[in-house]
Design a protein around this motif. Structure first.
Motif, short mmCIF file in Angstrom:
data_model
loop_
_atom_site.label_atom_id
_atom_site.label_comp_id
_atom_site.label_asym_id
_atom_site.label_seq_id
_atom_site.Cartn_x
_atom_site.Cartn_y
_atom_site.Cartn_z
N PHE A 42 0.83 -1.19 0.00
CA PHE A 42 0.00 0.00 0.00
C PHE A 42 0.87 1.25 0.00
CE2 PHE A 42 -2.95 -2.96 2.18
CZ PHE A 42 -4.11 -2.73 1.46
N LYS A 93 -7.10 -2.57 3.97
CA LYS A 93 -7.23 -1.16 3.60
C LYS A 93 -8.16 -0.44 4.58
CE LYS A 93 -8.56 1.87 -0.17
NZ LYS A 93 -9.01 2.02 -1.54
N GLU A 97 -7.29 2.83 6.83
CA GLU A 97 -8.10 4.04 6.69
C GLU A 97 -8.86 4.36 7.97
OE1 GLU A 97 -10.25 3.41 3.00
OE2 GLU A 97 -8.52 4.13 1.85
N ALA A 103 -5.15 4.84 1.92
CA ALA A 103 -4.32 3.72 1.45
C ALA A 103 -4.73 3.31 0.05
CB ALA A 103 -4.45 2.54 2.40
N GLU A 104 -3.76 3.20 -0.82
CA GLU A 104 -3.98 2.75 -2.20
C GLU A 104 -3.05 1.57 -2.48
OE1 GLU A 104 -6.29 3.79 -4.37
OE2 GLU A 104 -7.02 5.18 -2.81
#
Length: 110
Positions: A42, A93, A97, A103-104
């Protein structure tokens, strides 16, 4: 006198046997977990200090199924190895968050 030596030797033998059995059990569990292991990376936005990365690290440590993980600051990258039969990328994720960060998933190039 010989009887007194037999008891400690027998005790040591039993302790050694139990330790070997426990070690074998751990190896088998690790092997099974590694078959379901998935790694995700991430890019995290909002990390401003080591305390931020520690908060994310500690939150991930509590997730059932996370096998290994690291959170880098600076760099703002989290690398998580997890058992995909116990948790998902989406759940991880959500955990990140939930701590107030964005978060990607970083897609690996072929």
């Amino acid at each position: 006198m010989k009887k007194l030596l037999v008891v400690p030797v027998l005790a040591l033998f039993l302790i050694s046997f139990q330790a070997n059995a426990q070690s074998s059990k751990t190896e088998i569990l690790n092997e099974v977990a590694s078959k379901n292991a998935t790694t995700v990376k991430f890019k995290i936005t909002g990390i401003t200090c080591a305390g931020c990365s520690n908060a994310i690290y500690n939150a991930l440590k509590e997730v059932d199924g996370v096998l290994e993980h690291s959170v880098e600051y600076p760099g703002d990258i989290a690398v998580i190895e997890f058992d995909d039969s116990k948790t998902t990328v989406k759940a991880l994720k959500t955990i990140i968050e939930g701590k107030g960060f964005k978060a990607e998933v970083i897609k690996e190039k072929a």
